[in-house]
Design a protein around this motif. Structure first.
Motif, PDB file in Angstrom:
ATOM      1  N   ILE A  10       0.872  -1.180   0.000  1.00  0.00           N
ATOM      2  CA  ILE A  10       0.000   0.000   0.000  1.00  0.00           C
ATOM      3  C   ILE A  10       0.907   1.227   0.000  1.00  0.00           C
ATOM      4  O   ILE A  10       1.573   1.498   0.988  1.00  0.00           O
ATOM      5  N   THR A  11       0.937   1.927  -1.110  1.00  0.00           N
ATOM      6  CA  THR A  11       1.834   3.067  -1.230  1.00  0.00           C
ATOM      7  C   THR A  11       1.088   4.365  -0.964  1.00  0.00           C
ATOM      8  O   THR A  11       0.096   4.653  -1.640  1.00  0.00           O
ATOM      9  N   PRO A  12       1.563   5.155   0.020  1.00  0.00           N
ATOM     10  CA  PRO A  12       0.916   6.450   0.260  1.00  0.00           C
ATOM     11  C   PRO A  12       1.207   7.395  -0.903  1.00  0.00           C
ATOM     12  O   PRO A  12       2.294   7.373  -1.478  1.00  0.00           O
ATOM     13  N   GLN A  13       0.221   8.194  -1.262  1.00  0.00           N
ATOM     14  CA  GLN A  13       0.386   9.195  -2.315  1.00  0.00           C
ATOM     15  C   GLN A  13       0.272  10.573  -1.691  1.00  0.00           C
ATOM     16  O   GLN A  13      -0.676  10.844  -0.941  1.00  0.00           O
ATOM     17  N   TYR A  14       1.242  11.425  -1.979  1.00  0.00           N
ATOM     18  CA  TYR A  14       1.257  12.788  -1.456  1.00  0.00           C
ATOM     19  C   TYR A  14       0.969  13.750  -2.595  1.00  0.00           C
ATOM     20  O   TYR A  14       1.403  13.543  -3.717  1.00  0.00           O
ATOM     21  N   ARG A  15       0.221  14.824  -2.271  1.00  0.00           N
ATOM     22  CA  ARG A  15       0.015  15.881  -3.265  1.00  0.00           C
ATOM     23  C   ARG A  15      -0.014  17.223  -2.552  1.00  0.00           C
ATOM     24  O   ARG A  15      -0.517  17.346  -1.429  1.00  0.00           O
ATOM     25  N   VAL A  16       0.538  18.216  -3.218  1.00  0.00           N
ATOM     26  CA  VAL A  16       0.553  19.575  -2.671  1.00  0.00           C
ATOM     27  C   VAL A  16      -0.834  20.166  -2.847  1.00  0.00           C
ATOM     28  O   VAL A  16      -1.370  20.209  -3.949  1.00  0.00           O
ATOM     29  N   VAL A  17      -1.427  20.579  -1.736  1.00  0.00           N
ATOM     30  CA  VAL A  17      -2.756  21.176  -1.763  1.00  0.00           C
ATOM     31  C   VAL A  17      -2.640  22.683  -1.923  1.00  0.00           C
ATOM     32  O   VAL A  17      -3.418  23.310  -2.624  1.00  0.00           O
ATOM     33  N   GLN A  18      -1.627  23.265  -1.255  1.00  0.00           N
ATOM     34  CA  GLN A  18      -1.481  24.719  -1.302  1.00  0.00           C
ATOM     35  C   GLN A  18      -0.032  25.081  -0.999  1.00  0.00           C
ATOM     36  O   GLN A  18       0.621  24.440  -0.175  1.00  0.00           O
ATOM     37  N   ALA A  19       0.460  26.098  -1.663  1.00  0.00           N
ATOM     38  CA  ALA A  19       1.766  26.692  -1.373  1.00  0.00           C
ATOM     39  C   ALA A  19       1.559  28.196  -1.415  1.00  0.00           C
ATOM     40  O   ALA A  19       1.104  28.732  -2.426  1.00  0.00           O
ATOM     41  N   LYS A  50       4.824  17.118   4.660  1.00  0.00           N
ATOM     42  CA  LYS A  50       4.632  15.684   4.445  1.00  0.00           C
ATOM     43  C   LYS A  50       4.652  14.924   5.772  1.00  0.00           C
ATOM     44  O   LYS A  50       3.834  14.033   5.996  1.00  0.00           O
ATOM     45  N   HIS A  51       5.573  15.276   6.651  1.00  0.00           N
ATOM     46  CA  HIS A  51       5.635  14.624   7.967  1.00  0.00           C
ATOM     47  C   HIS A  51       4.376  14.909   8.772  1.00  0.00           C
ATOM     48  O   HIS A  51       3.860  14.031   9.463  1.00  0.00           O
ATOM     49  N   GLY A  52       3.889  16.149   8.703  1.00  0.00           N
ATOM     50  CA  GLY A  52       2.658  16.493   9.409  1.00  0.00           C
ATOM     51  C   GLY A  52       1.464  15.708   8.883  1.00  0.00           C
ATOM     52  O   GLY A  52       0.633  15.227   9.656  1.00  0.00           O
ATOM     53  N   ALA A  53       1.391  15.547   7.562  1.00  0.00           N
ATOM     54  CA  ALA A  53       0.303  14.776   6.969  1.00  0.00           C
ATOM     55  C   ALA A  53       0.399  13.306   7.392  1.00  0.00           C
ATOM     56  O   ALA A  53      -0.609  12.683   7.742  1.00  0.00           O
ATOM     57  N   ALA A  54       1.607  12.754   7.376  1.00  0.00           N
ATOM     58  CA  ALA A  54       1.795  11.358   7.782  1.00  0.00           C
ATOM     59  C   ALA A  54       1.445  11.162   9.252  1.00  0.00           C
ATOM     60  O   ALA A  54       0.788  10.183   9.629  1.00  0.00           O
ATOM     61  N   ARG A  55       1.838  12.113  10.102  1.00  0.00           N
ATOM     62  CA  ARG A  55       1.535  12.026  11.536  1.00  0.00           C
ATOM     63  C   ARG A  55       0.024  12.056  11.765  1.00  0.00           C
ATOM     64  O   ARG A  55      -0.523  11.284  12.555  1.00  0.00           O
TER      65      ARG A  55
END
Length: 85
Positions: A10-19, A50-55
């Motif tokens: 199961i691979t987590p997928q990350y995407r930028v929502v806002q910058a 990314k770390h915050g999202a994973a946490r």
């Protein structure tokens, strides 16, 4: 943080929502998607976001209230807890 899931296929997928923000003081918001769960984190770098999202994802998965910056997450709430004196 979510490497244990990758070992299960199961691979987590990350995407930028806002910058946003000035180039010397940016704020990034990143969403992580893991199966049917999603979580968002933010920080002053992509790595922090990314770390915050994973946490947040791990807190959700474990039934804990997501932690605020600098705070320890609360333990899961049990409906079957019985208080005895």
């Amino acid at each position: 943080f979510l490497g244990e899931f990758a070992s299960r296929g199961i691979t987590p997928q990350y995407r930028v929502v806002q910058a946003e923000g000035a180039s010397h003081s940016p704020t990034f918001s990143v969403q992580v998607i893991l199966g049917d769960l999603t979580a968002t984190g933010s920080g002053s770098s992509m790595k922090q976001a990314k770390h915050g999202a994973a946490r947040t994802m791990l807190d959700k998965r474990d039934g804990r209230v997501p932690a605020k910056d600098g705070q320890t997450p609360l333990p899961p709430v049990s409906d079957t807890a019985i208080w005895e004196s």
